[in-house]
Design a protein around this motif. Structure first.
Motif, PDB file in Angstrom:
ATOM      1  N   TRP A  56       0.825  -1.211   0.000  1.00  0.00           N
ATOM      2  CA  TRP A  56       0.000   0.000   0.000  1.00  0.00           C
ATOM      3  C   TRP A  56       0.866   1.271   0.000  1.00  0.00           C
ATOM      4  O   TRP A  56       0.349   2.361  -0.219  1.00  0.00           O
ATOM      5  N   HIS A 100      -1.607  -6.445   1.688  1.00  0.00           N
ATOM      6  CA  HIS A 100      -2.769  -6.107   2.510  1.00  0.00           C
ATOM      7  C   HIS A 100      -4.016  -6.638   1.809  1.00  0.00           C
ATOM      8  O   HIS A 100      -4.267  -6.313   0.655  1.00  0.00           O
ATOM      9  N   TRP A 103      -7.240  -5.508  -0.254  1.00  0.00           N
ATOM     10  CA  TRP A 103      -6.729  -4.588  -1.274  1.00  0.00           C
ATOM     11  C   TRP A 103      -5.962  -5.324  -2.380  1.00  0.00           C
ATOM     12  O   TRP A 103      -6.069  -4.960  -3.540  1.00  0.00           O
ATOM     13  N   PHE A 131     -10.860  -2.700   8.953  1.00  0.00           N
ATOM     14  CA  PHE A 131     -11.094  -1.310   9.323  1.00  0.00           C
ATOM     15  C   PHE A 131     -11.881  -0.548   8.255  1.00  0.00           C
ATOM     16  O   PHE A 131     -12.050   0.656   8.332  1.00  0.00           O
ATOM     17  N   TRP A 179      -4.114  -5.551  12.726  1.00  0.00           N
ATOM     18  CA  TRP A 179      -4.372  -4.242  13.330  1.00  0.00           C
ATOM     19  C   TRP A 179      -5.861  -3.976  13.204  1.00  0.00           C
ATOM     20  O   TRP A 179      -6.431  -4.110  12.115  1.00  0.00           O
ATOM     21  N   GLU A 219      -0.789  -5.597  16.458  1.00  0.00           N
ATOM     22  CA  GLU A 219      -0.316  -4.215  16.301  1.00  0.00           C
ATOM     23  C   GLU A 219      -1.179  -3.278  17.137  1.00  0.00           C
ATOM     24  O   GLU A 219      -2.391  -3.204  16.939  1.00  0.00           O
ATOM     25  N   LYS A 221      -2.229   0.594  18.636  1.00  0.00           N
ATOM     26  CA  LYS A 221      -2.292   1.975  18.137  1.00  0.00           C
ATOM     27  C   LYS A 221      -3.155   2.774  19.102  1.00  0.00           C
ATOM     28  O   LYS A 221      -4.270   2.372  19.400  1.00  0.00           O
ATOM     29  N   ASP A 254       4.664  -0.436  15.637  1.00  0.00           N
ATOM     30  CA  ASP A 254       4.626   0.574  14.575  1.00  0.00           C
ATOM     31  C   ASP A 254       5.112   1.849  15.238  1.00  0.00           C
ATOM     32  O   ASP A 254       4.506   2.326  16.204  1.00  0.00           O
ATOM     33  N   HIS A 257       2.746   4.664  16.376  1.00  0.00           N
ATOM     34  CA  HIS A 257       1.532   4.359  17.139  1.00  0.00           C
ATOM     35  C   HIS A 257       1.658   4.573  18.644  1.00  0.00           C
ATOM     36  O   HIS A 257       1.082   3.828  19.434  1.00  0.00           O
ATOM     37  N   HIS A 281       6.797  -1.838  12.158  1.00  0.00           N
ATOM     38  CA  HIS A 281       6.342  -1.032  11.032  1.00  0.00           C
ATOM     39  C   HIS A 281       7.112   0.267  11.184  1.00  0.00           C
ATOM     40  O   HIS A 281       6.842   1.063  12.083  1.00  0.00           O
ATOM     41  N   ASP A 289       0.435   9.575  14.676  1.00  0.00           N
ATOM     42  CA  ASP A 289       0.673   8.560  13.649  1.00  0.00           C
ATOM     43  C   ASP A 289       0.827   9.251  12.302  1.00  0.00           C
ATOM     44  O   ASP A 289       0.042   9.057  11.388  1.00  0.00           O
ATOM     45  N   ASP A 327       5.958   1.058   7.081  1.00  0.00           N
ATOM     46  CA  ASP A 327       4.524   1.393   6.970  1.00  0.00           C
ATOM     47  C   ASP A 327       4.418   2.909   6.992  1.00  0.00           C
ATOM     48  O   ASP A 327       4.484   3.521   8.052  1.00  0.00           O
ATOM     49  N   ILE A 429      -2.385   4.558   1.726  1.00  0.00           N
ATOM     50  CA  ILE A 429      -3.257   4.732   2.879  1.00  0.00           C
ATOM     51  C   ILE A 429      -4.050   6.029   2.688  1.00  0.00           C
ATOM     52  O   ILE A 429      -3.494   7.035   2.291  1.00  0.00           O
TER      53      ILE A 429
HETATM   54  C1  RM4 Z   1      -2.771   1.551  10.271  1.00  0.00           C
HETATM   55  C2  RM4 Z   1      -1.769   0.538  10.757  1.00  0.00           C
HETATM   56  C3  RM4 Z   1      -1.692  -0.694   9.945  1.00  0.00           C
HETATM   57  C4  RM4 Z   1      -1.867  -0.474   8.468  1.00  0.00           C
HETATM   58  C5  RM4 Z   1      -2.941   0.523   8.157  1.00  0.00           C
HETATM   59  C6  RM4 Z   1      -3.033   0.806   6.674  1.00  0.00           C
HETATM   60  O1  RM4 Z   1      -2.549   2.802  10.868  1.00  0.00           O
HETATM   61  O2  RM4 Z   1      -0.513   1.143  10.848  1.00  0.00           O
HETATM   62  O3  RM4 Z   1      -0.470  -1.344  10.117  1.00  0.00           O
HETATM   63  O4  RM4 Z   1      -2.242  -1.709   7.983  1.00  0.00           O
HETATM   64  O5  RM4 Z   1      -2.722   1.719   8.874  1.00  0.00           O
END
Ligand code: RM4
Ligand code: MN
Ligand code: MN
Length: 430
Positions: A56, A100, A103, A131, A179, A219, A221, A254, A257, A281, A289, A327, A429
């Motif tokens: 991504w 991912h 996607w 998400f 995540w 993960e 956050k 990450d 995060h 990440h 973030d 990431d 993203i």
């Molecule tokens: C999130 C997180 C994940 C990533 C997504 C796109 O903030 O960092 O690792 O998969 O974004």
């Protein structure tokens, strides 16, 4: 025939820089030799260092306000693989990709594996996505996924993660990164204890579906898209969840995060101690973030993280085998340039961490010589290791200066004509 940056183009770029590099390299070799460090041994380690590119990441990212796509963006996972191949060809530091789903989902997974193989790329951890709602999806993730109050939604999210494992197996991956965006935006909106209970129950089902040689990376956050609480907010929750799930569950860090000023290198040291460090990440951040380019804001902090990793590797810490992934969201740059430079910055921090005199540092620490210990780190951090990185790249067939070589090749212009805008753009993203 798709345009590629050929080995000949890279070689003629290198030919222009190799004499200067040889000079800088031998000067640095003499400096390091005086400190008892053999430069060739360092180069060998740099050659074996690799970091995964997130699929991504090669599309232009954006914020919730806007996305400003660039020309010649990848339109599909196959275009993304092509861009990842270019990044690896020039840097020789990114031998794997981290996909991912959904996607990157295609009907023919073997074609995906072959396309990556043709670029010399393997697959790192696969990432699930609960998400967002996907077209045609039965139930919505608006109020959560693995921790949702409805069993139906939780089951759907578990099934998606199990599907990701199956896809990952077909690709040769060995880990699933989970995540979740689950959390709440109002005090009182969510029962904080029950939300975690539901998450743990759902994760246990995913864990049970892991093949023997697989791991699951949790993960954490602290905020976004939920702004009052997130279910897996911090490394403490992540660690407790991973411990309850079992040895195949580990914690992914990450860098973006955490709350500002959090001591990430200490978190890393703790996770290593408890054999729960899954990997990273990588990115950088200033406020939250931000998903800024690795090493672009706080290179010293990045070095301090690598210093903990080098220390653990040095003492052969049990169970220490972290995965390295980038990431980031590239909003104002050509993502290929950002990712190449980020890979170089990660190599740089790694290399600097190898220059720390561990015995001298330990002696200073034992003697409570605070400044002396600090100076050991600073000596390594302030060393200009660029000739080592360039030499490693050159020996592996990469470019001495990846960004310069990339720009001179006109790769992006070629892709702009090869990838006419079809309305379908596989974004980064957003
Ligand atoms: C999130 C997180 C994940 C990533 C997504 C796109 O903030 O960092 O690792 O998969 O974004
Ligand atoms: Mn991440
Ligand atoms: Mn993130």
């Amino acid at each position: 025939m798709a345009f590629r940056i050929s080995a000949e183009v890279i070689q003629s770029h290198n030919a222009k820089h190799s004499a200067a590099l040889a000079e800088d390299y031998s000067a640095l070799g003499r400096t390091l030799a005086r400190r008892g460090i053999e430069i060739e041994a360092v180069v060998r380690k740099v050659i074996s260092f690799g970091v995964a590119i997130p699929t991504w990441g090669v599309g232009t990212g954006g914020t919730r306000f806007a996305r400003f796509p660039g020309a010649g963006e990848p339109r599909s996972i196959f275009d993304k693989i092509e861009d990842c191949g270019t990044i690896h060809a020039l840097t020789r530091a990114t031998p794997t990709i981290s996909p991912h789903f959904p996607w990157d989902k295609v009907a023919d997974v073997t074609a995906l594996r072959e396309a990556a193989g043709a670029e010399g790329l393997g697959f790192d951890a696969v990432n699930s996505n609960t998400f967002q709602d996907q077209a045609g999806q039965k139930l919505s993730y608006k109020f959560g996924s693995l921790s949702h109050t409805s069993k139906g939604v939780r089951d759907q999210a578990v099934a998606h993660n199990l599907e990701c494992i199956a896809l990952g197996q077909a690709l040769g991956s060995k880990a699933l990164t989970v995540w979740i965006a689950d959390g709440s935006n109002f005090a009182g909106q969510s029962n904080l204890s029950q939300a975690l209970d539901r998450y743990l129950e759902a994760m246990a089902e995913i864990y049970a579906g892991l093949p023997d040689d697989w791991q699951v990376y949790l993960e954490h956050k602290l905020y976004e898209p939920a702004y009052y609480s997130t279910v897996i907010a911090d490394w403490g929750t992540s660690f407790a969840a991973a411990s309850e799930l079992g040895p195949k569950a580990k914690c992914l860090v990450d860098l973006g995060h955490h709350a500002p000023s959090v001591n990430i290198e200490q978190i890393v040291a703790r996770l290593i101690r408890f054999r729960k460090l899954a990997g990273f990440h990588f990115n950088d951040s200033k406020y939250g973030d931000d998903d800024l380019d690795s090493g672009s804001v706080e290179p010293f902090r990045l070095f301090l993280v690598f210093n903990e990793l080098a220390e653990a590797a040095d003492r052969k810490a049990v169970g220490f085998a972290p995965s390295y992934m980038i990431d980031q969201s590239h909003n104002v740059t050509d993502p290929i340039e950002s990712l190449m430079q980020s890979a170089v910055e990660l190599q740089r921090a790694y290399t600097q961490s190898l220059l720390v005199d561990r015995a001298a540092l330990a002696a200073a620490q034992e003697a409570n010589d605070a400044l002396g210990a600090h100076l050991e780190l600073k000596r390594a951090f302030t060393a200009d290791v660029a000739p080592i990185l360039a030499m490693a790249r050159q020996r592996m067939g990469g470019a001495i200066d990846p960004v310069q070589c990339y720009r001179a090749s006109n790769y992006r212009n070629h892709k702009t004509s090869e990838r006419p805008v079809s309305g379908v753009v596989a974004a980064g993203i957003v």
